[in-house]
Design a protein around this motif. Structure first.
Motif, short mmCIF file in Angstrom:
data_model
loop_
_atom_site.label_atom_id
_atom_site.label_comp_id
_atom_site.label_asym_id
_atom_site.label_seq_id
_atom_site.Cartn_x
_atom_site.Cartn_y
_atom_site.Cartn_z
N SER A 188 -7.07 -2.17 1.09
CA SER A 188 -6.55 -0.80 1.11
C SER A 188 -5.08 -0.77 0.74
O SER A 188 -4.63 0.09 -0.03
CB SER A 188 -6.77 -0.19 2.50
OG SER A 188 -6.25 1.11 2.57
N ASP A 189 -4.28 -1.73 1.27
CA ASP A 189 -2.85 -1.79 0.97
C ASP A 189 -2.62 -2.02 -0.52
O ASP A 189 -1.75 -1.39 -1.14
CB ASP A 189 -2.18 -2.89 1.77
CG ASP A 189 -2.07 -2.56 3.25
OD1 ASP A 189 -2.21 -1.38 3.60
OD2 ASP A 189 -1.87 -3.50 4.05
N LEU A 205 -1.00 0.07 -5.93
CA LEU A 205 -1.34 0.32 -7.33
C LEU A 205 -1.37 1.81 -7.65
O LEU A 205 -0.91 2.23 -8.71
CB LEU A 205 -2.70 -0.31 -7.65
CG LEU A 205 -2.77 -1.84 -7.57
CD1 LEU A 205 -4.18 -2.33 -7.83
CD2 LEU A 205 -1.79 -2.50 -8.53
N GLU A 206 -1.88 2.59 -6.72
CA GLU A 206 -1.96 4.05 -6.95
C GLU A 206 -0.57 4.67 -7.07
O GLU A 206 -0.37 5.61 -7.84
CB GLU A 206 -2.75 4.71 -5.82
CG GLU A 206 -4.25 4.48 -5.91
CD GLU A 206 -5.00 5.12 -4.76
OE1 GLU A 206 -4.34 5.51 -3.77
OE2 GLU A 206 -6.23 5.21 -4.84
N ARG A 207 0.39 4.13 -6.30
CA ARG A 207 1.75 4.67 -6.38
C ARG A 207 2.34 4.48 -7.77
O ARG A 207 3.26 5.20 -8.18
CB ARG A 207 2.65 4.00 -5.34
CG ARG A 207 2.38 4.47 -3.92
CD ARG A 207 3.40 3.91 -2.96
NE ARG A 207 2.83 3.76 -1.64
CZ ARG A 207 2.90 2.67 -0.90
NH1 ARG A 207 3.52 1.61 -1.37
NH2 ARG A 207 2.36 2.63 0.29
N GLY A 208 1.86 3.48 -8.49
CA GLY A 208 2.33 3.25 -9.85
C GLY A 208 1.50 3.97 -10.89
O GLY A 208 1.65 3.71 -12.09
N GLY A 209 0.61 4.84 -10.42
CA GLY A 209 -0.20 5.62 -11.36
C GLY A 209 -1.42 4.89 -11.88
O GLY A 209 -2.05 5.33 -12.85
N ASP A 211 3.23 -3.29 -17.55
CA ASP A 211 4.31 -2.39 -17.91
C ASP A 211 4.96 -1.74 -16.69
O ASP A 211 5.85 -0.90 -16.82
CB ASP A 211 3.80 -1.29 -18.86
CG ASP A 211 3.34 -1.87 -20.20
OD1 ASP A 211 3.96 -2.86 -20.63
OD2 ASP A 211 2.39 -1.34 -20.78
N ASP A 212 4.51 -2.13 -15.50
CA ASP A 212 5.01 -1.56 -14.26
C ASP A 212 6.32 -2.27 -13.89
O ASP A 212 6.36 -3.50 -13.76
CB ASP A 212 3.97 -1.72 -13.15
CG ASP A 212 4.29 -0.87 -11.93
OD1 ASP A 212 5.47 -0.79 -11.56
OD2 ASP A 212 3.34 -0.30 -11.36
N GLN A 213 7.38 -1.50 -13.70
CA GLN A 213 8.68 -2.10 -13.37
C GLN A 213 8.69 -2.76 -12.00
O GLN A 213 9.61 -3.52 -11.68
CB GLN A 213 9.77 -1.01 -13.42
CG GLN A 213 9.98 -0.44 -14.81
CD GLN A 213 11.07 0.62 -14.83
OE1 GLN A 213 11.56 1.04 -13.80
NE2 GLN A 213 11.43 1.05 -16.03
N ARG A 214 7.66 -2.49 -11.19
CA ARG A 214 7.62 -3.08 -9.85
C ARG A 214 7.19 -4.54 -9.85
O ARG A 214 7.32 -5.21 -8.83
CB ARG A 214 6.68 -2.27 -8.96
CG ARG A 214 7.13 -0.83 -8.71
CD ARG A 214 6.07 -0.07 -7.94
NE ARG A 214 4.81 -0.05 -8.66
CZ ARG A 214 3.65 0.30 -8.11
NH1 ARG A 214 3.61 0.66 -6.84
NH2 ARG A 214 2.54 0.31 -8.83
N VAL A 215 6.66 -5.03 -10.96
CA VAL A 215 6.17 -6.40 -11.01
C VAL A 215 7.26 -7.39 -10.61
O VAL A 215 7.03 -8.29 -9.78
CB VAL A 215 5.61 -6.74 -12.41
CG1 VAL A 215 5.37 -8.25 -12.53
CG2 VAL A 215 4.32 -5.97 -12.67
#
Length: 215
Positions: A12-13, A18-22, A179-183
């Motif tokens: 779930s976490d 992942l959802e927060r990053g669209g 492409d997610d800057q959070r990586v």
């Protein structure tokens, strides 16, 4: 006090991150159990800490030189056998290269007290000399903790290092979120959490050493 991590809550976490990053692709969500397994294996490969150590006891068999390694074995730390009166004297068996063991004791049919062992392959050890009795044996080694799934909701990582497991799982998701800057942020969190665990384990070693010196 926050609730303890479980396999279900970890999934779930990860989905929430992942959802927060669209990212809402159901194909990615289907990969979450696999990402967790990859993360567990990665952590076990990169960490050599007390939490991943375990001990097994077994008995050798006279005339048998090759023995199976325990399930989920990753690396041997040490071995000893019981010798002497009543097999009560713990005697170290020392690691050597496979070639050394074979050269030291080329005839497996000859037996004596084992002195050395080597990796025969990934799943077996070979001993030299071939044991001449059923010596009790104690093996200390690093293991891969039991992997999480629907039937195994918790393990050492969920109990003692949930942040490491979470960020390792997110790092494993990198191919899906490249492409997610959070990586880079997740990788940094993972690296710091791993360093902290290694530091805690090193401190335990130093503390034990200090106690021995005082004694």
């Amino acid at each position: 006090m926050p609730a303890a991590m479980t396999y279900t809550s970890l999934q779930s976490d990860i989905r929430n991150y992942l959802e927060r990053g669209g990212i809402t692709d159901p194909i990615v969500y289907e990969q979450i159990p696999r990402l967790i397994t990859l993360a567990e294996r990665r952590i076990a490969r990169e960490l050599k800490i007390q939490g991943f150590q375990t001990v097994v006891t077994t008995a050798m068999q006279a005339g048998l030189a090759v023995y199976p390694k325990p399930d989920r074995w990753r690396e041997t730390i040490s071995m000893n056998i019981g010798t002497g009166s009543g097999n009560n004297v713990r005697t170290q068996v020392y690691p050597r290269a496979y070639e050394y063991v074979r050269q030291y004791w080329p005839n497996e049919s000859l037996t004596a007290t084992p002195e050395f062992y080597a990796d025969y392959d990934y799943r077996h050890w070979v001993f030299a000399p071939t044991p001449d009795a059923a010596y009790p044996m104690e093996i200390l080694y690093y293991e891969l903790p039991p992997l999480l799934d629907e039937t195994n909701e918790t393990n050492w990582l969920t109990e003692f290092a949930p942040n490491v497991l979470l960020y390792a799982s997110l790092v494993e998701a990198t191919p899906f979120v490249k492409d997610d800057q959070r990586v880079q942020l997740w990788q940094g969190y993972y690296d710091r959490a791993m360093s902290a665990l290694n530091g805690e384990d090193l401190q335990k070693i130093l503390d034990r050493s200090a106690v021995r010196d005082e004694a």
